[in-house]
Design a protein around this motif. Sequence first.
Motif, PDB file in Angstrom:
ATOM      1  N   GLU A   1       0.829  -1.203   0.000  1.00  0.00           N
ATOM      2  CA  GLU A   1       0.000   0.000   0.000  1.00  0.00           C
ATOM      3  C   GLU A   1       0.868   1.259   0.000  1.00  0.00           C
ATOM      4  OE1 GLU A   1      -2.660  -0.283   3.299  1.00  0.00           O
ATOM      5  OE2 GLU A   1      -4.103  -1.551   2.219  1.00  0.00           O
TER       6      GLU A   1
ATOM      7  N   ASP B   1      -1.046   0.819  -6.612  1.00  0.00           N
ATOM      8  CA  ASP B   1      -1.866   0.505  -7.788  1.00  0.00           C
ATOM      9  C   ASP B   1      -1.816  -0.974  -8.168  1.00  0.00           C
ATOM     10  OD1 ASP B   1      -2.591   3.182  -8.068  1.00  0.00           O
ATOM     11  OD2 ASP B   1      -0.833   3.633  -9.311  1.00  0.00           O
ATOM     12  N   THR B   2      -1.001  -1.753  -7.476  1.00  0.00           N
ATOM     13  CA  THR B   2      -0.832  -3.174  -7.804  1.00  0.00           C
ATOM     14  C   THR B   2      -1.630  -4.041  -6.839  1.00  0.00           C
ATOM     15  OG1 THR B   2       1.397  -2.772  -8.674  1.00  0.00           O
ATOM     16  CG2 THR B   2       0.828  -5.048  -8.110  1.00  0.00           C
ATOM     17  N   GLY B   3      -2.565  -4.817  -7.365  1.00  0.00           N
ATOM     18  CA  GLY B   3      -3.327  -5.752  -6.546  1.00  0.00           C
ATOM     19  C   GLY B   3      -2.590  -7.077  -6.419  1.00  0.00           C
TER      20      GLY B   3
ATOM     21  N   THR C   1      -6.360  -7.588  -2.798  1.00  0.00           N
ATOM     22  CA  THR C   1      -6.355  -6.246  -2.216  1.00  0.00           C
ATOM     23  C   THR C   1      -7.194  -5.289  -3.058  1.00  0.00           C
ATOM     24  OG1 THR C   1      -4.239  -5.873  -3.336  1.00  0.00           O
ATOM     25  CG2 THR C   1      -4.176  -6.501  -1.001  1.00  0.00           C
ATOM     26  N   HIS C   2      -7.114  -5.437  -4.378  1.00  0.00           N
ATOM     27  CA  HIS C   2      -8.033  -4.767  -5.300  1.00  0.00           C
ATOM     28  C   HIS C   2      -7.826  -5.344  -6.688  1.00  0.00           C
ATOM     29  CE1 HIS C   2      -4.417  -2.090  -5.548  1.00  0.00           C
ATOM     30  NE2 HIS C   2      -4.705  -2.107  -6.834  1.00  0.00           N
ATOM     31  N   MET C   3      -8.776  -5.111  -7.563  1.00  0.00           N
ATOM     32  CA  MET C   3      -8.695  -5.649  -8.923  1.00  0.00           C
ATOM     33  C   MET C   3      -7.775  -4.782  -9.777  1.00  0.00           C
ATOM     34  SD  MET C   3     -10.554  -8.385  -8.930  1.00  0.00           S
ATOM     35  CE  MET C   3     -10.587  -8.667 -10.710  1.00  0.00           C
ATOM     36  N   ASP C   4      -6.947  -5.429 -10.587  1.00  0.00           N
ATOM     37  CA  ASP C   4      -6.141  -4.731 -11.588  1.00  0.00           C
ATOM     38  C   ASP C   4      -5.941  -5.678 -12.767  1.00  0.00           C
ATOM     39  OD1 ASP C   4      -4.245  -6.552 -10.739  1.00  0.00           O
ATOM     40  OD2 ASP C   4      -2.757  -5.078 -10.127  1.00  0.00           O
ATOM     41  N   ASP C   5      -5.112  -5.302 -13.721  1.00  0.00           N
ATOM     42  CA  ASP C   5      -4.955  -6.137 -14.922  1.00  0.00           C
ATOM     43  C   ASP C   5      -4.294  -7.468 -14.602  1.00  0.00           C
ATOM     44  OD1 ASP C   5      -2.511  -4.970 -14.336  1.00  0.00           O
ATOM     45  OD2 ASP C   5      -2.036  -4.418 -16.405  1.00  0.00           O
ATOM     46  N   GLY C   6      -3.410  -7.497 -13.595  1.00  0.00           N
ATOM     47  CA  GLY C   6      -2.770  -8.759 -13.211  1.00  0.00           C
ATOM     48  C   GLY C   6      -3.759  -9.733 -12.610  1.00  0.00           C
TER      49      GLY C   6
ATOM     50  N   VAL D   1       1.945  -9.928 -11.812  1.00  0.00           N
ATOM     51  CA  VAL D   1       2.291  -8.570 -12.229  1.00  0.00           C
ATOM     52  C   VAL D   1       2.772  -8.628 -13.675  1.00  0.00           C
ATOM     53  CG1 VAL D   1       3.683  -6.535 -11.729  1.00  0.00           C
ATOM     54  CG2 VAL D   1       2.937  -8.027  -9.856  1.00  0.00           C
TER      55      VAL D   1
ATOM     56  N   LYS E   1       3.800  -6.136 -15.673  1.00  0.00           N
ATOM     57  CA  LYS E   1       4.888  -5.211 -16.018  1.00  0.00           C
ATOM     58  C   LYS E   1       6.155  -5.654 -15.294  1.00  0.00           C
ATOM     59  CE  LYS E   1       1.752  -1.295 -16.713  1.00  0.00           C
ATOM     60  NZ  LYS E   1       1.366   0.064 -16.253  1.00  0.00           N
TER      61      LYS E   1
END
Length: 267
Positions: free
Chosen positions: A96, A101-103, A115-120, A153, A155
């Motif tokens: 955090e 920005d990385t879940g 922790t939260h939704m992202d592209d990964g 991840v 990236k």
Amino acid sequence: MIKHIFSDMDGTLLNQHGKVSPGNTTAIQQAGIPFTLVSARSPRQMLEAIQTLKLTAPQIGFNGGVIYQVKAGQLQVIEDAPIAFEVVKQVVDLMEAHFPDTGFSLFGLTDWQVTHMDDGIAFFQEDMPQKPTVLDPVFWEQPEPIYKITFCVLKHDVMDGIVKLLQAAKLPGVAMQKSSDIYLDITAIAAKKSRGVNYIAKREQLDLSETAAFGDGPNDIPMLKLVGMPIVMGNGLPEVKQVARYLTADNAHDGVGRGIEKFVLGE
């Protein structure tokens, strides 16, 4: 005489489509020898294979983080090694603060929280049998055991930064392992496939010479070295083949089933 068989899943028991083939199913069931899946997967991810094969023996999930049985469709924990709650909180706080920005994923016995939704996470869930739930702040008030933390991840520079951050933190009592360029897993240091195999062998009063194991990857090597009959897949890596007593066909051609028929039952 082999009295218990242990098998890795991905790249070993499961074919190129991530399924247990009819050939493997028939061979395993006809052998009539207790069969244990040994996987980095969660018990929920292992359930389809357990049900396909109608397995009743203890199973090993999270790379040895939990040993359990499935009875009447319910998971019953026999022994486990979760990540310390304080370490889970430390990882969440670090992320955090430095990579908000990385879940990433927290795996309990049956729950998959992020922790939260992202592209990964979106990419990760394509191959999962369940959808994740976003971590509820209430979790910290009534925490449940977490057996694996997974980062997916996409990236590479971000992944490199996360690895450096977590290595510098010197998290106590855990092991970190990258399974590919985009995946990083954290488990309790006690969570090892060989530990799970040893535990079940002692529980069933078996000599390790009476056990066999199938594997294909580097994290299978300690398990393969432990058992009496280490069998490596045709698609196994060269360093894994070096510890094999026998080599079988690859995972796309019923390597586990053929190995059981030719080597386990053939001796």
